[in-house]
Design a protein around this motif. Structure first.
Motif, PDB file in Angstrom:
ATOM      1  N   PHE A   1      21.097 -27.875 -10.858  1.00  0.00           N
ATOM      2  CA  PHE A   1      21.709 -28.825 -11.757  1.00  0.00           C
ATOM      3  C   PHE A   1      23.232 -28.769 -11.636  1.00  0.00           C
ATOM      4  O   PHE A   1      23.911 -29.789 -11.570  1.00  0.00           O
ATOM      5  CB  PHE A   1      21.263 -28.526 -13.182  1.00  0.00           C
ATOM      6  CG  PHE A   1      21.712 -29.560 -14.140  1.00  0.00           C
ATOM      7  CD1 PHE A   1      21.290 -30.868 -14.000  1.00  0.00           C
ATOM      8  CD2 PHE A   1      22.578 -29.246 -15.161  1.00  0.00           C
ATOM      9  CE1 PHE A   1      21.719 -31.838 -14.873  1.00  0.00           C
ATOM     10  CE2 PHE A   1      23.009 -30.204 -16.037  1.00  0.00           C
ATOM     11  CZ  PHE A   1      22.577 -31.509 -15.900  1.00  0.00           C
TER      12      PHE A   1
ATOM     13  N   PHE B   1      25.435 -35.144 -23.201  1.00  0.00           N
ATOM     14  CA  PHE B   1      24.181 -35.864 -23.088  1.00  0.00           C
ATOM     15  C   PHE B   1      23.191 -35.096 -22.205  1.00  0.00           C
ATOM     16  O   PHE B   1      22.031 -34.896 -22.563  1.00  0.00           O
ATOM     17  CB  PHE B   1      24.482 -37.252 -22.509  1.00  0.00           C
ATOM     18  CG  PHE B   1      23.295 -37.976 -21.986  1.00  0.00           C
ATOM     19  CD1 PHE B   1      22.339 -38.461 -22.859  1.00  0.00           C
ATOM     20  CD2 PHE B   1      23.127 -38.177 -20.617  1.00  0.00           C
ATOM     21  CE1 PHE B   1      21.228 -39.125 -22.374  1.00  0.00           C
ATOM     22  CE2 PHE B   1      22.025 -38.844 -20.132  1.00  0.00           C
ATOM     23  CZ  PHE B   1      21.073 -39.315 -21.013  1.00  0.00           C
ATOM     24  N   GLU B   2      23.710 -34.620 -21.060  1.00  0.00           N
ATOM     25  CA  GLU B   2      22.812 -33.927 -20.126  1.00  0.00           C
ATOM     26  C   GLU B   2      22.295 -32.620 -20.717  1.00  0.00           C
ATOM     27  O   GLU B   2      21.127 -32.273 -20.544  1.00  0.00           O
ATOM     28  CB  GLU B   2      23.552 -33.644 -18.824  1.00  0.00           C
ATOM     29  CG  GLU B   2      23.806 -34.904 -18.035  1.00  0.00           C
ATOM     30  CD  GLU B   2      24.863 -34.713 -16.972  1.00  0.00           C
ATOM     31  OE1 GLU B   2      25.155 -35.672 -16.267  1.00  0.00           O
ATOM     32  OE2 GLU B   2      25.387 -33.574 -16.874  1.00  0.00           O
TER      33      GLU B   2
ATOM     34  N   ILE C   1      19.466 -33.387 -23.021  1.00  0.00           N
ATOM     35  CA  ILE C   1      18.199 -33.655 -22.330  1.00  0.00           C
ATOM     36  C   ILE C   1      17.569 -32.342 -21.883  1.00  0.00           C
ATOM     37  O   ILE C   1      16.373 -32.110 -22.060  1.00  0.00           O
ATOM     38  CB  ILE C   1      18.432 -34.502 -21.077  1.00  0.00           C
ATOM     39  CG1 ILE C   1      19.101 -35.787 -21.469  1.00  0.00           C
ATOM     40  CG2 ILE C   1      17.121 -34.719 -20.327  1.00  0.00           C
ATOM     41  CD1 ILE C   1      18.301 -36.991 -21.252  1.00  0.00           C
ATOM     42  N   LEU C   2      18.407 -31.500 -21.269  1.00  0.00           N
ATOM     43  CA  LEU C   2      17.880 -30.232 -20.777  1.00  0.00           C
ATOM     44  C   LEU C   2      17.251 -29.444 -21.907  1.00  0.00           C
ATOM     45  O   LEU C   2      16.170 -28.871 -21.775  1.00  0.00           O
ATOM     46  CB  LEU C   2      19.005 -29.409 -20.127  1.00  0.00           C
ATOM     47  CG  LEU C   2      19.374 -29.798 -18.705  1.00  0.00           C
ATOM     48  CD1 LEU C   2      20.623 -29.081 -18.263  1.00  0.00           C
ATOM     49  CD2 LEU C   2      18.216 -29.471 -17.766  1.00  0.00           C
ATOM     50  N   ARG C   3      17.917 -29.444 -23.050  1.00  0.00           N
ATOM     51  CA  ARG C   3      17.388 -28.659 -24.163  1.00  0.00           C
ATOM     52  C   ARG C   3      16.137 -29.299 -24.724  1.00  0.00           C
ATOM     53  O   ARG C   3      15.201 -28.624 -25.132  1.00  0.00           O
ATOM     54  CB  ARG C   3      18.464 -28.485 -25.227  1.00  0.00           C
ATOM     55  CG  ARG C   3      19.443 -27.406 -24.784  1.00  0.00           C
ATOM     56  CD  ARG C   3      20.745 -27.510 -25.496  1.00  0.00           C
ATOM     57  NE  ARG C   3      20.638 -27.058 -26.873  1.00  0.00           N
ATOM     58  CZ  ARG C   3      21.625 -27.196 -27.743  1.00  0.00           C
ATOM     59  NH1 ARG C   3      22.746 -27.775 -27.385  1.00  0.00           N
ATOM     60  NH2 ARG C   3      21.487 -26.744 -28.958  1.00  0.00           N
ATOM     61  N   THR C   4      16.088 -30.641 -24.752  1.00  0.00           N
ATOM     62  CA  THR C   4      14.883 -31.331 -25.200  1.00  0.00           C
ATOM     63  C   THR C   4      13.700 -30.954 -24.323  1.00  0.00           C
ATOM     64  O   THR C   4      12.588 -30.743 -24.792  1.00  0.00           O
ATOM     65  CB  THR C   4      15.099 -32.854 -25.126  1.00  0.00           C
ATOM     66  OG1 THR C   4      16.239 -33.169 -25.901  1.00  0.00           O
ATOM     67  CG2 THR C   4      13.901 -33.592 -25.645  1.00  0.00           C
ATOM     68  N   LEU C   5      13.980 -30.831 -23.026  1.00  0.00           N
ATOM     69  CA  LEU C   5      12.903 -30.501 -22.090  1.00  0.00           C
ATOM     70  C   LEU C   5      12.584 -29.014 -22.110  1.00  0.00           C
ATOM     71  O   LEU C   5      11.760 -28.547 -21.337  1.00  0.00           O
ATOM     72  CB  LEU C   5      13.287 -30.920 -20.675  1.00  0.00           C
ATOM     73  CG  LEU C   5      13.440 -32.426 -20.473  1.00  0.00           C
ATOM     74  CD1 LEU C   5      13.880 -32.735 -19.057  1.00  0.00           C
ATOM     75  CD2 LEU C   5      12.126 -33.134 -20.785  1.00  0.00           C
TER      76      LEU C   5
ATOM     77  N   ALA D   1      15.044 -26.284 -22.077  1.00  0.00           N
ATOM     78  CA  ALA D   1      15.944 -25.309 -21.458  1.00  0.00           C
ATOM     79  C   ALA D   1      16.600 -24.459 -22.537  1.00  0.00           C
ATOM     80  O   ALA D   1      17.026 -24.979 -23.569  1.00  0.00           O
ATOM     81  CB  ALA D   1      17.011 -26.032 -20.652  1.00  0.00           C
TER      82      ALA D   1
ATOM     83  N   PRO E   1      20.858 -31.240 -30.068  1.00  0.00           N
ATOM     84  CA  PRO E   1      20.485 -32.204 -29.031  1.00  0.00           C
ATOM     85  C   PRO E   1      20.253 -33.602 -29.585  1.00  0.00           C
ATOM     86  O   PRO E   1      20.569 -34.602 -28.946  1.00  0.00           O
ATOM     87  CB  PRO E   1      19.194 -31.636 -28.441  1.00  0.00           C
ATOM     88  CG  PRO E   1      18.909 -30.353 -29.116  1.00  0.00           C
ATOM     89  CD  PRO E   1      20.002 -30.046 -30.074  1.00  0.00           C
ATOM     90  N   MET E   2      19.728 -33.684 -30.794  1.00  0.00           N
ATOM     91  CA  MET E   2      19.399 -34.992 -31.354  1.00  0.00           C
ATOM     92  C   MET E   2      20.641 -35.874 -31.460  1.00  0.00           C
ATOM     93  O   MET E   2      20.616 -37.046 -31.101  1.00  0.00           O
ATOM     94  CB  MET E   2      18.798 -34.767 -32.749  1.00  0.00           C
ATOM     95  CG  MET E   2      18.045 -35.945 -33.279  1.00  0.00           C
ATOM     96  SD  MET E   2      16.625 -36.322 -32.230  1.00  0.00           S
ATOM     97  CE  MET E   2      16.314 -37.997 -32.731  1.00  0.00           C
TER      98      MET E   2
ATOM     99  N   LEU F   1      21.771 -37.119 -28.100  1.00  0.00           N
ATOM    100  CA  LEU F   1      20.878 -38.136 -27.563  1.00  0.00           C
ATOM    101  C   LEU F   1      21.144 -39.480 -28.221  1.00  0.00           C
ATOM    102  O   LEU F   1      21.168 -40.523 -27.571  1.00  0.00           O
ATOM    103  CB  LEU F   1      19.421 -37.729 -27.796  1.00  0.00           C
ATOM    104  CG  LEU F   1      18.909 -36.638 -26.865  1.00  0.00           C
ATOM    105  CD1 LEU F   1      17.473 -36.297 -27.201  1.00  0.00           C
ATOM    106  CD2 LEU F   1      19.011 -37.094 -25.416  1.00  0.00           C
TER     107      LEU F   1
END
Lengths: 243, 834
Positions: free
Chosen positions: B459, B738-739, B742-746, B748, B826-827, B830
């Motif tokens: 990444f 933003f990235e 996303i990573l944390r949502t997925l 990480a 993260p919210m 996003l």
């Protein structure tokens, strides 16, 4: 019913944020549960708090009051990294604006959650899912080189690649035209059925909500009486997909 | 809209944007640019002010006649007749002995009345507070500066030997207004009474000495005297007025100003890159507000004026802060360099450098910051409905033109000379292009690695590749900063060591000069008895070049300053029957025994080229008042860095015998045998020993100080490089937020995200470090092979240190700058990213 028998359970969930006119209540006293294998739509108008509720259920944000159990674990008892780990192991996401990482190729985007969950062969698994949804020729493409529909398919592949027990979808067709949206819906529900995952879908589109086993309606931050499970289950489900 | 309300609006916008942090990077870059220029400006200004205030003092008089021979007696008589004050001085170098210790000193013998302008300061103990004095040393006494006292291990009241005389140290000399010698005086000072000189027997015909007649008085009378004396000067006598006091100091200051100024410009250019990045982000974030302003009726001109005013306000604030910072920073430069310039206590700087520094800030800001702001004027009002609409793309000339123009303008201004400015501009553009291409290559090559590393690293590397141009700019900016420091530390040492390694181990490290003809046999025997049998003594006669092929030689005829210096001073002429082994005849032929006594000369090739002397030309020298013509019979090459005695101009034997000559020789002496020198000086007091080791040590010390000063100025370059990094981090902060969401949502963990940030910045730093090492190696190679003429072996340490410094420094700085992406839930990211 015991909390552990539900995959998701919210108890007295509330979210308030400070604003110049005093505290703003976004969600208040939310109670509901989703059983394993069930598909639930959360519907409501813009500003009703749907996305906030989804964020709280997925542990992306912390509630002001109440608690969320996810797969038997109280999210309040976990720290940020603990919640991330739980998501990596059990949860998939599909967003309205796809939320693909622009610097990574389609393949790398799909590999991402697999790698985060320490999957044995992230690349093989990601390839397989992308092949399955018909994007085998687009593996090395970057998001900017894909159409909206293709991007959302990559996002769906990313969500299902790790075989999650639970899938959160936030207005998955909101940024797509009607025809493409319909194909995406078909793909989403078809994969969901194949994998036997639990689906929590947030939408303002009552048509889309009808695909789910039941709907919950949010209004002014409160949950209205739950609708019974829809009798009109979509007939197209189970079709093999070629979008 | 009225001007007042526009001004108020701009002021409010400035305050709001400052609070929101939008302008901080822009301001930091500007502060660094202004500070680096101001620091150099204030420092050189202090020396300049000191020189202006003290120009009479620097001369010790209003007018001086200097000559290597005694000044004509009639000059003094005429000065007395014209009611002018007069005083005489005589300077030469000699070895001073005190017990077992010896040192080379710059001896100045002064007569009554000295100095006519300014005052001496003396103390009773070294480093004790000094007092002004009207006196000069009494006969039999000498005053020594602190350095000489230290070297000789003497205290006030001690005795020392100078030539055949013996003297008592009466005072410590703390300050003399007309401290002579070069800007970087090599030897310490001994001040004595002129009446004592004969007793030392040091001044013999042909000795290297300088006689000075100091004059002072009423301006009108002085002017009359000047015109009277001008026509009566002989070719070796020079007239120095207040205007041309210390020309070498002035020239050195000018060079320092130019060089340090150009060094500061490197920081300015890098800061400009930082400004460009920050201004772009600033403009981008104002598209929405401009669209709304346009929607409610603001004209394009109003929008432009508003942002210009805001920018000018910022330039003023940052400029003033930069000047203050520069004012503080010059203190450091002064500590490093000031005592190399013998102008005494420095006055506070004047405010002269203020305007140039501020102007530099404005030019840089406009050149680099204006293009993205100009675009704001074209934001369509329709953007309020359709957010995807932006201003049309800018033409490349509009985008880069102002920056290139700004750099060219600043270079021309700083260099003060079109040709130099062009060279530097070409050099800067060429270096930046070469570094840019190399950096882009490195960035692209990362793609190969991507498939082979874990998720966090992939990444991080993907981020570098995706922001290709931005990454390249960062790598070049940081690489340039690291490269400069590598060159000034490691490469400099390597070059010095490499050059020293080319010297033979037994290269002569001592010179004996001023050997009188009567002493030649004795000195030769002395050296022979002590195992230095190989040592050869050379005669030396001083003469001034008067004409080449009948054309009179004038310094003004030469554009080149080296040529001017060469013809201004006296040459050391010698004679020999055979060619020295490190000399080679490249044109004409060396003389045969039959040529002895004929008026022929052999000239060193470089000198011949510099002065326009050709084979078979007739050259005329003035030796001890007589003119002698000789034909150029051969041109020679000489290995100057062999440290053996060599001469520009050599005659055959039996031509110069009748002129006053001294003899010179050089030999190698181990440290353990230095005691031999004291013995030699005791036996032959008028012989001067020049210890090359000590001299080299002093030269090296001066070089170290100058390099330290340059490094100091280049610290601003590194700072500017960091600002570029920070500007780039800030410019990509929204994407990063933003990235990371996303990573944390997925799923990480924070550790993974931190690792990916580290991967990105450590890699960027490593690339910058490697690029810096590459640049430094190439520069070292070119300098060694082309300029110094020896083989350069690349230093592994350079790569390790460059890479390591980049990896750790940039890795840490980047992590520090970007770590805030972990703080936001993260919210939130996003939602904002949608």
């Amino acid at each position: 019913m015991n909390a552990t028998q539900y995959l998701v359970r919210a108890e007295n969930l509330g979210k308030r944020v400070p604003s110049p006119e005093g505290e703003l209540i976004i969600l208040d006293g939310i109670n509901f549960a989703v059983a394993a294998g069930e598909s639930v739509a959360i519907v409501g108008a813009s500003g009703s708090g749907k996305s906030t509720l989804l964020g709280l259920l997925a542990g992306l944000d912390t509630p002001s009051s109440g608690r969320v159990w996810l797969a038997g674990t109280d999210l309040n008892s976990l720290d940020e990294d603990g919640r991330a780990q739980l998501r990596a192991q059990r949860v998939g996401f599909v967003f309205q604006s796809f939320q693909l990482l622009p610097g990574l190729t389609a393949l790398e985007n799909v590999m991402l959650p697999l790698e985060l969950a320490d999957h044995a062969d992230p690349e093989g698994a990601a390839r397989a899912v992308l092949q399955q949804i018909g994007l085998g020729s687009r593996l090395r493409h970057y998001p900017a080189q894909l159409s909206g529909g293709e991007q959302q398919r990559v996002a769906i592949a990313r969500a299902f690649a790790s075989g999650p027990e639970l899938l959160f979808a936030d207005e998955p067709t909101g940024n797509l035209d009607r025809r493409t949206g319909q194909r995406i819906i078909d793909l989403l529900f078809s994969l969901n059925r194949q994998q036997g995952a639990t689906l929590v879908l947030v939408t303002h589109d009552t048509e889309l909500a009808r695909y789910c086993d039941r709907s919950l309606e949010l209004d002014g931050g409160r949950l209205q009486a739950a609708e019974p499970v829809s009798a009109a289950a979509p007939v197209e489900l189970g079709l093999s997909v070629s979008v | 809209m009225s001007n007042t309300s526009l001004l108020l609006l701009a002021f409010r916008a400035l305050r709001r944007d400052w609070r929101s942090g939008e302008l901080r990077v822009l301001a930091a870059a500007l502060v660094i640019a202004v500070a680096s220029v101001a620091a150099v400006g204030f420092f050189t200004d202090r020396i300049q002010v000191a020189m202006e205030r003290k120009s009479s003092e620097l001369l010790g008089a209003d007018l001086v006649i200097a000559s290597p021979e005694p000044v004509q007696e009639s000059f003094l008589q005429e000065a007395r007749r014209g009611d002018l004050q007069a005083a005489a001085t005589l300077s030469f170098r000699s070895v001073v002995l005190a017990g077992e210790d010896s040192a080379l000193a710059e001896v100045k013998a002064v007569g009554p009345g000295y100095p006519l302008r300014g005052q001496l300061q003396v103390g009773d103990q070294p480093f004790a507070p000094a007092q002004f004095t009207q006196a000069i040393p009494k006969p039999g006494d000498v005053w020594l500066d602190e350095r000489l006292l230290q070297v000789l291990k003497l205290a006030v009241g001690g005795r020392l030997e100078l030539g055949t005389g013996s003297f008592v140290v009466e005072k410590v000399l703390a300050y003399e207004p007309d401290r002579g010698g070069d800007l970087f005086s090599i030897a310490p000072r001994l001040l004595m009474n002129l009446a004592d000189v004969p007793a030392t027997e040091l001044v013999q015909p042909g000795s290297r000495v300088e006689y000075r007649l100091l004059l002072a008085g009423d301006a009108k009378r002085l002017e009359n005297y000047r015109s009277w004396v001008q026509s009566r000067l002989n070719p070796v006598e020079r007239l120095q007025g207040v205007r041309d006091a210390r020309p070498e100091l002035r020239a050195a200051l000018e060079r320092a100003q130019r060089f340090l100024g150009l060094a500061a410009l490197v920081s300015v250019i890098l800061a400009g890159v930082g400004i460009a990045i920050a201004a772009r982000r600033f403009a981008l974030r104002h598209w929405d507000s401009v669209a709304i302003m346009r929607c409610v009726g603001a004209t394009q001109a109003t929008v432009l004026r508003l942002f210009l005013l805001e920018l000018l306000g910022l330039a003023l604030l940052a400029g003033v802060s930069g000047v203050l910072l520069g004012y503080g920073a010059q203190e450091g430069l002064t500590r490093i360099l000031a005592d190399l310039a013998p102008v005494g206590e420095l006055p506070s700087p004047s405010w002269r450098p203020l305007a140039p520094a501020l102007l530099t800030g404005f030019i840089t800001l406009l050149g680099f910051g204006l293009p993205p702001l100009l675009r704001l004027r074209n934001v369509p009002p329709l953007r309020v409905l359709r957010r995807d609409l932006g201003p049309s793309e800018q033409r490349a000339i509009l985008l880069y033109g102002p920056a290139v123009a700004a750099v060219a303008l600043l270079l021309l201004w700083q260099a003060g000379d079109t040709r130099l400015a062009l060279y530097v501009f070409g050099g800067v553009v060429g270096t930046l292009l070469a570094l840019g291409v190399a950096a882009l290559g490195l960035v692209k090559s990362l793609t190969v690695l991507r498939g082979r590393v874990g998720v966090a690293w992939r990444f991080g590397l993907a981020n570098i590749s995706r922001r290709g141009t931005g990454s390249m700019v960062q790598v070049v900016a940081l690489g340039l900063g690291i490269m400069v420091l590598l060159v000034l530390t490691l490469v400099r040492n390597d070059l010095l060591a490499g050059w020293q390694a080319t010297l033979p181990a037994n290269a002569p490290n001592h010179f004996l000069i001023n050997i009188q003809p009567t002493e030649v046999g004795g000195v030769q025997q002395f050296l022979h008895d002590r195992g230095l049998a190989e040592t050869r003594l050379f005669p030396m006669v001083r003469g001034r070049l008067m004409a080449i092929d009948g054309r009179p030689v004038n310094p003004e005829n030469y554009a080149n300053s080296r040529a001017q210096r060469l013809v201004e001073r006296e040459f050391n002429l010698s004679w020999a029957d055979d060619l020295q082994e490190d000399n080679r005849v490249v044109a004409g032929r060396w003389w045969q025994p039959g040529d002895h006594g004929k008026a022929l000369v052999s000239v060193e090739q470089g000198l011949a080229r510099e002065l326009g002397i050709n084979l078979h030309d007739t050259v005329q020298f003035r030796i001890a008042g007589q003119l002698i013509d000789a034909e150029v019979a051969s041109l020679r090459t000489v290995e100057w860095d062999s440290f053996r005695v060599n001469f520009f101009v050599i005659f055959p034997p039996d031509v110069l015998n009748s002129y006053p000559a001294t003899w010179i020789t050089s030999f190698h002496l181990d440290k353990a045998r230095k005691g031999l020198l004291t013995e030699l000086v005791r036996s032959y007091p008028s012989v001067t020993v020049v210890d090359v080791d000590a001299l080299m040590g002093k030269v090296r010390e001066i070089m170290d100080r100058v390099v330290l000063a340059v490094e100091y100025v280049f610290l601003f370059t590194l700072l500017a490089g960091l600002v570029v990094l920070y500007a780039a981090i800030q410019a990509t902060q929204d994407e990063r937020l933003f990235e990371s969401a996303i990573l944390r949502t997925l799923g990480a963990r924070k550790g993974v995200i931190l690792q990916s940030l580290l991967a990105e910045f450590a890699t960027l730093g490593l690339l910058a470090g490697l690029l810096a090492a590459l640049g430094a190696t190439v520069l070292g190679y070119v300098l060694a092979e082309r300029v110094f003429g020896f083989h350069y072996s690349p230093d592994v340490l350079l790569w390790l240190l460059g890479g390591g410094a980049g990896l750790l420094g940039v890795g840490a700085a980047g992590l520090l700058g970007a770590r805030s992406v972990l703080k936001q839930p993260p919210m939130q990211s996003l939602r904002e990213g949608v």
